[in-house]
Motif scaffolding. Structure first.
Motif, PDB file in Angstrom:
ATOM      1  N   CYS A 147      -1.410 -11.786   3.436  1.00  0.00           N
ATOM      2  CA  CYS A 147      -2.034 -10.647   2.756  1.00  0.00           C
ATOM      3  C   CYS A 147      -1.376  -9.344   3.191  1.00  0.00           C
ATOM      4  O   CYS A 147      -0.985  -9.202   4.367  1.00  0.00           O
ATOM      5  CB  CYS A 147      -3.518 -10.531   3.124  1.00  0.00           C
ATOM      6  SG  CYS A 147      -4.481 -11.980   2.751  1.00  0.00           S
ATOM      7  N   LEU A 148      -1.294  -8.386   2.274  1.00  0.00           N
ATOM      8  CA  LEU A 148      -0.836  -7.035   2.591  1.00  0.00           C
ATOM      9  C   LEU A 148      -1.909  -6.067   2.099  1.00  0.00           C
ATOM     10  O   LEU A 148      -2.144  -5.965   0.889  1.00  0.00           O
ATOM     11  CB  LEU A 148       0.489  -6.735   1.889  1.00  0.00           C
ATOM     12  CG  LEU A 148       1.697  -7.566   2.312  1.00  0.00           C
ATOM     13  CD1 LEU A 148       2.875  -7.310   1.368  1.00  0.00           C
ATOM     14  CD2 LEU A 148       2.093  -7.243   3.761  1.00  0.00           C
ATOM     15  N   PHE A 149      -2.565  -5.398   3.040  1.00  0.00           N
ATOM     16  CA  PHE A 149      -3.624  -4.473   2.669  1.00  0.00           C
ATOM     17  C   PHE A 149      -3.219  -3.047   3.040  1.00  0.00           C
ATOM     18  O   PHE A 149      -2.892  -2.781   4.213  1.00  0.00           O
ATOM     19  CB  PHE A 149      -4.923  -4.845   3.391  1.00  0.00           C
ATOM     20  CG  PHE A 149      -5.445  -6.225   3.055  1.00  0.00           C
ATOM     21  CD1 PHE A 149      -5.582  -6.631   1.727  1.00  0.00           C
ATOM     22  CD2 PHE A 149      -5.811  -7.111   4.065  1.00  0.00           C
ATOM     23  CE1 PHE A 149      -6.073  -7.903   1.419  1.00  0.00           C
ATOM     24  CE2 PHE A 149      -6.294  -8.381   3.758  1.00  0.00           C
ATOM     25  CZ  PHE A 149      -6.433  -8.777   2.432  1.00  0.00           C
ATOM     26  N   LEU A 150      -3.248  -2.158   2.065  1.00  0.00           N
ATOM     27  CA  LEU A 150      -2.943  -0.743   2.329  1.00  0.00           C
ATOM     28  C   LEU A 150      -4.217  -0.071   2.825  1.00  0.00           C
ATOM     29  O   LEU A 150      -5.241  -0.080   2.124  1.00  0.00           O
ATOM     30  CB  LEU A 150      -2.449  -0.070   1.046  1.00  0.00           C
ATOM     31  CG  LEU A 150      -0.978  -0.329   0.696  1.00  0.00           C
ATOM     32  CD1 LEU A 150      -0.722  -0.103  -0.786  1.00  0.00           C
ATOM     33  CD2 LEU A 150      -0.058   0.563   1.530  1.00  0.00           C
ATOM     34  N   LYS A 151      -4.132   0.476   4.013  1.00  0.00           N
ATOM     35  CA  LYS A 151      -5.332   1.011   4.671  1.00  0.00           C
ATOM     36  C   LYS A 151      -5.134   2.455   5.115  1.00  0.00           C
ATOM     37  O   LYS A 151      -4.009   2.909   5.344  1.00  0.00           O
ATOM     38  CB  LYS A 151      -5.632   0.160   5.908  1.00  0.00           C
ATOM     39  CG  LYS A 151      -6.201  -1.201   5.568  1.00  0.00           C
ATOM     40  CD  LYS A 151      -7.626  -1.036   5.173  1.00  0.00           C
ATOM     41  CE  LYS A 151      -8.304  -2.213   4.586  1.00  0.00           C
ATOM     42  NZ  LYS A 151      -9.610  -1.877   4.032  1.00  0.00           N
ATOM     43  N   GLY A 152      -6.258   3.143   5.292  1.00  0.00           N
ATOM     44  CA  GLY A 152      -6.218   4.509   5.814  1.00  0.00           C
ATOM     45  C   GLY A 152      -6.334   4.514   7.335  1.00  0.00           C
ATOM     46  O   GLY A 152      -5.914   3.560   8.009  1.00  0.00           O
ATOM     47  N   GLN A 153      -6.957   5.558   7.834  1.00  0.00           N
ATOM     48  CA  GLN A 153      -6.976   5.756   9.286  1.00  0.00           C
ATOM     49  C   GLN A 153      -7.835   4.752  10.048  1.00  0.00           C
ATOM     50  O   GLN A 153      -7.751   4.679  11.263  1.00  0.00           O
ATOM     51  CB  GLN A 153      -7.465   7.174   9.580  1.00  0.00           C
ATOM     52  CG  GLN A 153      -6.512   8.206   9.000  1.00  0.00           C
ATOM     53  CD  GLN A 153      -6.795   9.613   9.469  1.00  0.00           C
ATOM     54  OE1 GLN A 153      -7.844   9.868  10.038  1.00  0.00           O
ATOM     55  NE2 GLN A 153      -5.871  10.508   9.212  1.00  0.00           N
ATOM     56  N   HIS A 170      -1.771 -11.208  12.782  1.00  0.00           N
ATOM     57  CA  HIS A 170      -1.700  -9.945  12.040  1.00  0.00           C
ATOM     58  C   HIS A 170      -0.649  -9.013  12.626  1.00  0.00           C
ATOM     59  O   HIS A 170      -0.244  -9.157  13.790  1.00  0.00           O
ATOM     60  CB  HIS A 170      -3.061  -9.247  12.052  1.00  0.00           C
ATOM     61  CG  HIS A 170      -3.446  -8.730  13.404  1.00  0.00           C
ATOM     62  ND1 HIS A 170      -4.186  -9.464  14.287  1.00  0.00           N
ATOM     63  CD2 HIS A 170      -3.148  -7.572  14.032  1.00  0.00           C
ATOM     64  CE1 HIS A 170      -4.345  -8.779  15.393  1.00  0.00           C
ATOM     65  NE2 HIS A 170      -3.724  -7.623  15.274  1.00  0.00           N
ATOM     66  N   SER A 171      -0.216  -8.077  11.813  1.00  0.00           N
ATOM     67  CA  SER A 171       0.601  -6.969  12.316  1.00  0.00           C
ATOM     68  C   SER A 171       0.199  -5.706  11.565  1.00  0.00           C
ATOM     69  O   SER A 171      -0.340  -5.789  10.446  1.00  0.00           O
ATOM     70  CB  SER A 171       2.093  -7.267  12.153  1.00  0.00           C
ATOM     71  OG  SER A 171       2.374  -7.608  10.831  1.00  0.00           O
ATOM     72  N   ILE A 172       0.444  -4.586  12.224  1.00  0.00           N
ATOM     73  CA  ILE A 172       0.146  -3.293  11.588  1.00  0.00           C
ATOM     74  C   ILE A 172       1.468  -2.562  11.394  1.00  0.00           C
ATOM     75  O   ILE A 172       2.223  -2.374  12.353  1.00  0.00           O
ATOM     76  CB  ILE A 172      -0.791  -2.427  12.448  1.00  0.00           C
ATOM     77  CG1 ILE A 172      -2.153  -3.093  12.594  1.00  0.00           C
ATOM     78  CG2 ILE A 172      -0.962  -1.051  11.846  1.00  0.00           C
ATOM     79  CD1 ILE A 172      -3.224  -2.182  13.157  1.00  0.00           C
ATOM     80  N   ILE A 173       1.728  -2.171  10.159  1.00  0.00           N
ATOM     81  CA  ILE A 173       2.971  -1.461   9.843  1.00  0.00           C
ATOM     82  C   ILE A 173       2.584  -0.036   9.436  1.00  0.00           C
ATOM     83  O   ILE A 173       1.797   0.141   8.495  1.00  0.00           O
ATOM     84  CB  ILE A 173       3.695  -2.165   8.666  1.00  0.00           C
ATOM     85  CG1 ILE A 173       3.950  -3.638   9.026  1.00  0.00           C
ATOM     86  CG2 ILE A 173       4.983  -1.444   8.289  1.00  0.00           C
ATOM     87  CD1 ILE A 173       4.087  -4.554   7.838  1.00  0.00           C
ATOM     88  N   PRO A 174       3.080   0.982  10.148  1.00  0.00           N
ATOM     89  CA  PRO A 174       2.695   2.350   9.798  1.00  0.00           C
ATOM     90  C   PRO A 174       3.088   2.685   8.357  1.00  0.00           C
ATOM     91  O   PRO A 174       4.159   2.291   7.904  1.00  0.00           O
ATOM     92  CB  PRO A 174       3.483   3.221  10.792  1.00  0.00           C
ATOM     93  CG  PRO A 174       3.903   2.310  11.878  1.00  0.00           C
ATOM     94  CD  PRO A 174       4.020   0.937  11.282  1.00  0.00           C
ATOM     95  N   SER A 175       2.212   3.401   7.667  1.00  0.00           N
ATOM     96  CA  SER A 175       2.512   3.811   6.293  1.00  0.00           C
ATOM     97  C   SER A 175       3.599   4.882   6.299  1.00  0.00           C
ATOM     98  O   SER A 175       3.602   5.757   7.157  1.00  0.00           O
ATOM     99  CB  SER A 175       1.245   4.369   5.639  1.00  0.00           C
ATOM    100  OG  SER A 175       1.570   4.989   4.414  1.00  0.00           O
ATOM    101  N   GLY A 180      -1.072   8.488   9.407  1.00  0.00           N
ATOM    102  CA  GLY A 180      -2.317   7.899   9.921  1.00  0.00           C
ATOM    103  C   GLY A 180      -2.702   6.636   9.188  1.00  0.00           C
ATOM    104  O   GLY A 180      -3.530   5.867   9.659  1.00  0.00           O
ATOM    105  N   GLY A 181      -2.125   6.392   8.025  1.00  0.00           N
ATOM    106  CA  GLY A 181      -2.422   5.175   7.269  1.00  0.00           C
ATOM    107  C   GLY A 181      -1.537   4.020   7.724  1.00  0.00           C
ATOM    108  O   GLY A 181      -0.584   4.205   8.482  1.00  0.00           O
ATOM    109  N   ALA A 182      -1.872   2.810   7.274  1.00  0.00           N
ATOM    110  CA  ALA A 182      -1.122   1.640   7.724  1.00  0.00           C
ATOM    111  C   ALA A 182      -1.221   0.519   6.699  1.00  0.00           C
ATOM    112  O   ALA A 182      -2.136   0.476   5.869  1.00  0.00           O
ATOM    113  CB  ALA A 182      -1.682   1.143   9.055  1.00  0.00           C
ATOM    114  N   ILE A 183      -0.249  -0.403   6.803  1.00  0.00           N
ATOM    115  CA  ILE A 183      -0.324  -1.658   6.051  1.00  0.00           C
ATOM    116  C   ILE A 183      -0.750  -2.718   7.053  1.00  0.00           C
ATOM    117  O   ILE A 183      -0.125  -2.850   8.116  1.00  0.00           O
ATOM    118  CB  ILE A 183       1.065  -2.033   5.487  1.00  0.00           C
ATOM    119  CG1 ILE A 183       1.566  -0.948   4.532  1.00  0.00           C
ATOM    120  CG2 ILE A 183       1.017  -3.397   4.797  1.00  0.00           C
ATOM    121  CD1 ILE A 183       3.075  -0.935   4.354  1.00  0.00           C
TER     122      ILE A 183
END
Ligand SMILES: C[S@@+](CC[C@H](N)C(=O)[O-])C[C@H]1O[C@@H](n2cnc3c(N)ncnc32)[C@H](O)[C@@H]1O
Length: 193
Positions: A147-153, A170-175, A180-183
């Motif tokens: 899954c790839l979820f576009l997320k805010g802060q 999981h991993s967090i990729i900075p937007s 402050g947002g992330a994928i």
């Protein structure tokens, strides 16, 4: 900024023109976002394209005005299933698929009631907290999919909360477009409680 071919750029422009036209009648994006359509919505969605391997099927949950689903169908050429419960938005999504020659299938239902063939990749943006997204995504995703979820802060806080109920990689990729947002990328997940 994501680099795309001239042909892809031209199809994205067709999409943007259509959205501006339809936005006068139905609320696809906030009217004050129209001037920011490329950086705020199109570029934000485009950054997922480079995380998506060629030929993989995608299901986009709560597609709304086509973000990121239509943008990914145009940019990757992969088949994309769009699930959206608002019938007027679905009419827009079908028209956008036609005008932009994108490989999309629109399912005009609530996610909970939809049963498309399981996809390789599930995407969602501005839809629900991670816990809920995982609940919706699980039956719609192949076992080895992600899954790839576009997320805010709140990305990190949502991950912490979801980790209490789910085992997941999981991993967090900075937007690149939203400071402050992330994928959030999630795979191998199953409910533990
Ligand atoms: C805040 S909008 C975001 C739209 C788009 N993903 C974006 O980033 O611009 C959420 C969309 O999800 C749809 N939606 C919300 N809950 C849903 C559900 N359970 N099933 C299908 N669509 C849903 C709404 O109709 C709305 O169009």
């Amino acid at each position: 900024m994501t680099t795309v071919s001239r042909e892809t750029h031209e199809r994205l422009e067709r999409f943007a023109d259509l959205l501006v036209q339809w936005n006068a009648k139905i609320n696809l994006v906030s009217p004050r976002d129209i001037a920011q359509l490329w950086p705020r919505h199109i570029e934000d969605s485009l950054q997922l394209a480079e995380l998506i391997p060629e030929g993989k099927t995608i299901t986009d949950l709560g597609s709304g005005g086509g973000f990121p689903g239509i943008i990914l169908a145009i940019a990757t050429g992969n088949p994309v299933t769009l699930i959206e419960s608002d019938q007027r938005k679905c009419a827009f999504l079908r028209e956008a698929g036609r005008i932009c020659e994108a490989r999309v299938t629109v399912i005009a239902k609530r996610i909970e009631a939809a049963s498309p063939p399981p996809a390789d990749i599930i995407t969602a943006r501005a839809l629900a907290p991670l816990n809920r997204l995982l609940e919706w995504a699980r039956p719609l995703l192949k076992e080895d999919g992600f899954c790839l979820f576009l997320k805010g802060q709140k990305a990190q806080a949502e991950l912490t909360e979801a980790s209490a109920d789910w085992h997941m990689s999981h991993s967090i990729i900075p937007s690149r477009t939203d400071p402050g947002g992330a994928i959030i990328k999630v795979s191998d997940f199953k409910r533990v409680v």
